[in-house]
Design an enzyme around this catalytic site. Structure first.
Site, PDB file in Angstrom:
ATOM      1  N   PRO A   9       0.859  -1.082   0.156  1.00  0.00           N
ATOM      2  CA  PRO A   9      -0.068   0.047   0.106  1.00  0.00           C
ATOM      3  C   PRO A   9       0.744   1.379   0.036  1.00  0.00           C
ATOM      4  O   PRO A   9       1.729   1.380   0.509  1.00  0.00           O
ATOM      5  CB  PRO A   9      -0.716  -0.041   1.272  1.00  0.00           C
ATOM      6  N   ASN A  10       0.343   2.325  -0.751  1.00  0.00           N
ATOM      7  CA  ASN A  10       0.817   3.482  -0.688  1.00  0.00           C
ATOM      8  C   ASN A  10       2.186   3.576  -1.491  1.00  0.00           C
ATOM      9  O   ASN A  10       2.608   4.890  -1.721  1.00  0.00           O
ATOM     10  CB  ASN A  10       1.121   4.179   0.677  1.00  0.00           C
ATOM     11  N   TYR A  22      11.081   9.161   0.958  1.00  0.00           N
ATOM     12  CA  TYR A  22      10.914   8.007  -0.183  1.00  0.00           C
ATOM     13  C   TYR A  22      11.646   8.612  -1.544  1.00  0.00           C
ATOM     14  O   TYR A  22      11.642   7.837  -2.275  1.00  0.00           O
ATOM     15  CB  TYR A  22       9.579   7.612  -0.217  1.00  0.00           C
ATOM     16  N   ASN A  73       8.058  -5.647  -1.110  1.00  0.00           N
ATOM     17  CA  ASN A  73       8.125  -4.515  -0.186  1.00  0.00           C
ATOM     18  C   ASN A  73       6.637  -4.613   0.277  1.00  0.00           C
ATOM     19  O   ASN A  73       5.644  -3.974  -0.485  1.00  0.00           O
ATOM     20  CB  ASN A  73       8.545  -3.324  -0.845  1.00  0.00           C
ATOM     21  N   GLU A  97      12.833  -9.347   0.938  1.00  0.00           N
ATOM     22  CA  GLU A  97      12.125  -8.153   1.596  1.00  0.00           C
ATOM     23  C   GLU A  97      13.044  -7.091   1.427  1.00  0.00           C
ATOM     24  O   GLU A  97      14.284  -6.896   1.554  1.00  0.00           O
ATOM     25  CB  GLU A  97      12.028  -8.424   3.061  1.00  0.00           C
ATOM     26  N   HIS A  99      12.826  -2.489   1.684  1.00  0.00           N
ATOM     27  CA  HIS A  99      12.306  -1.348   2.091  1.00  0.00           C
ATOM     28  C   HIS A  99      13.234  -0.253   1.615  1.00  0.00           C
ATOM     29  O   HIS A  99      14.153  -0.057   1.574  1.00  0.00           O
ATOM     30  CB  HIS A  99      12.013  -1.356   3.488  1.00  0.00           C
ATOM     31  N   ILE A 100      12.434   0.810   1.027  1.00  0.00           N
ATOM     32  CA  ILE A 100      13.166   2.079   0.574  1.00  0.00           C
ATOM     33  C   ILE A 100      13.744   2.860   1.634  1.00  0.00           C
ATOM     34  O   ILE A 100      14.998   3.182   1.353  1.00  0.00           O
ATOM     35  CB  ILE A 100      11.981   2.818  -0.418  1.00  0.00           C
ATOM     36  N   SER A 101      13.107   2.952   2.740  1.00  0.00           N
ATOM     37  CA  SER A 101      13.782   3.778   3.710  1.00  0.00           C
ATOM     38  C   SER A 101      14.396   2.711   4.760  1.00  0.00           C
ATOM     39  O   SER A 101      13.969   1.518   4.639  1.00  0.00           O
ATOM     40  CB  SER A 101      12.610   4.467   4.604  1.00  0.00           C
ATOM     41  N   ARG A 106      13.812   4.141  12.113  1.00  0.00           N
ATOM     42  CA  ARG A 106      12.281   5.029  12.031  1.00  0.00           C
ATOM     43  C   ARG A 106      11.453   4.275  13.342  1.00  0.00           C
ATOM     44  O   ARG A 106      12.082   3.997  14.406  1.00  0.00           O
ATOM     45  CB  ARG A 106      11.623   4.843  10.792  1.00  0.00           C
ATOM     46  N   ARG A 110       7.459   0.220  13.295  1.00  0.00           N
ATOM     47  CA  ARG A 110       8.170  -0.250  12.050  1.00  0.00           C
ATOM     48  C   ARG A 110       9.450  -1.155  12.236  1.00  0.00           C
ATOM     49  O   ARG A 110       9.989  -1.915  11.405  1.00  0.00           O
ATOM     50  CB  ARG A 110       8.723   0.757  11.072  1.00  0.00           C
TER      51      ARG A 110
HETATM   52  C1  DQA Z   1       8.271   1.123   3.615  1.00  0.00           C
HETATM   53  C2  DQA Z   1       8.430   1.131   5.096  1.00  0.00           C
HETATM   54  C3  DQA Z   1       7.357   0.908   5.707  1.00  0.00           C
HETATM   55  O1  DQA Z   1       7.329   1.128   7.131  1.00  0.00           O
HETATM   56  C4  DQA Z   1       6.263   1.982   5.286  1.00  0.00           C
HETATM   57  O2  DQA Z   1       4.925   1.727   5.919  1.00  0.00           O
HETATM   58  C5  DQA Z   1       5.862   1.884   3.799  1.00  0.00           C
HETATM   59  C6  DQA Z   1       7.251   1.754   2.888  1.00  0.00           C
HETATM   60  C7  DQA Z   1       9.626   1.388   2.737  1.00  0.00           C
HETATM   61  O3  DQA Z   1       9.738   1.122   1.659  1.00  0.00           O
HETATM   62  O4  DQA Z   1      10.486   1.941   3.355  1.00  0.00           O
HETATM   63  O5  DQA Z   1       5.145   2.274   3.182  1.00  0.00           O
HETATM   64  O6  DQA Z   1       7.987  -0.207   3.392  1.00  0.00           O
END
Ligand code: DQA
Length: 144
Positions: A9-10, A22, A73, A97, A99-101, A106, A110
């Site tokens: 999502p998102n 991001y 992701n 797995e 993650h961009i961040s 964080r 998370r």
């Molecule tokens: C994320 C990190 C997650 O905590 C967050 O909810 C995201 C993006 C990342 O790619 O850094 O939507 O997965």
């Protein structure tokens, strides 16, 4: 070799959502980067994004016997979804797995990842390049 790239999502809002975290590159830019890299190294990719947990579970289930590796992701579902973990376990396809961040730096919420226990590797904080590293890792370790 075929690799399925799944974004939760998102992530379709990349370029708009929280650019300080991001970056300002778009989701389309991410897809282009992945496709160009895959083509260069001779890997077939399918890229999928959904804002819905069940759709991600369906997509993982459909990958059985069709896909050699999964780059995932799960975005916010990383921190909540036992269903996505169970789907990965059910299909038993090697997964990484991404993650961009750098989630380790964080918020506390998370710090939990349900999929991590299944995935062969976690790559976080490398921006969009993390997806390419994940693909390279799956290619390198294929058949192990
Ligand atoms: C994320 C990190 C997650 O905590 C967050 O909810 C995201 C993006 C990342 O790619 O850094 O939507 O997965």
């Amino acid at each position: 070799m075929k690799i399925l790239v799944i974004n939760g999502p998102n992530l379709n809002m990349l370029g708009i959502r929280e650019p300080d975290i991001y970056g300002s590159d778009t989701y389309e830019g991410l897809c282009r980067l992945i496709s160009e890299h895959a083509e260069k190294i001779g890997v077939e990719t399918e890229i999928f994004q959904s804002n819905h947990e069940g759709c991600i579970v369906d997509k993982i289930q459909e990958a059985i016997n069709k896909t050699d590796g999964i780059v995932i992701n799960p975005a916010a579902y990383t921190h909540t979804s036992v269903a996505i973990l169970d789907a990965l376990k059910a299909v038993n396809i090697p997964a990484v797995e991404v993650h961009i961040s750098d989630v380790s730096q964080r918020e506390d919420f998370r710090q939990i990842s349900f999929v991590r226990s299944y995935c062969k590797k976690t790559i976080a904080g490398h921006g969009f390049l993390g997806y390419l590293e994940a693909i390279d890792y799956l290619v390198k370790t294929a058949g192990e």
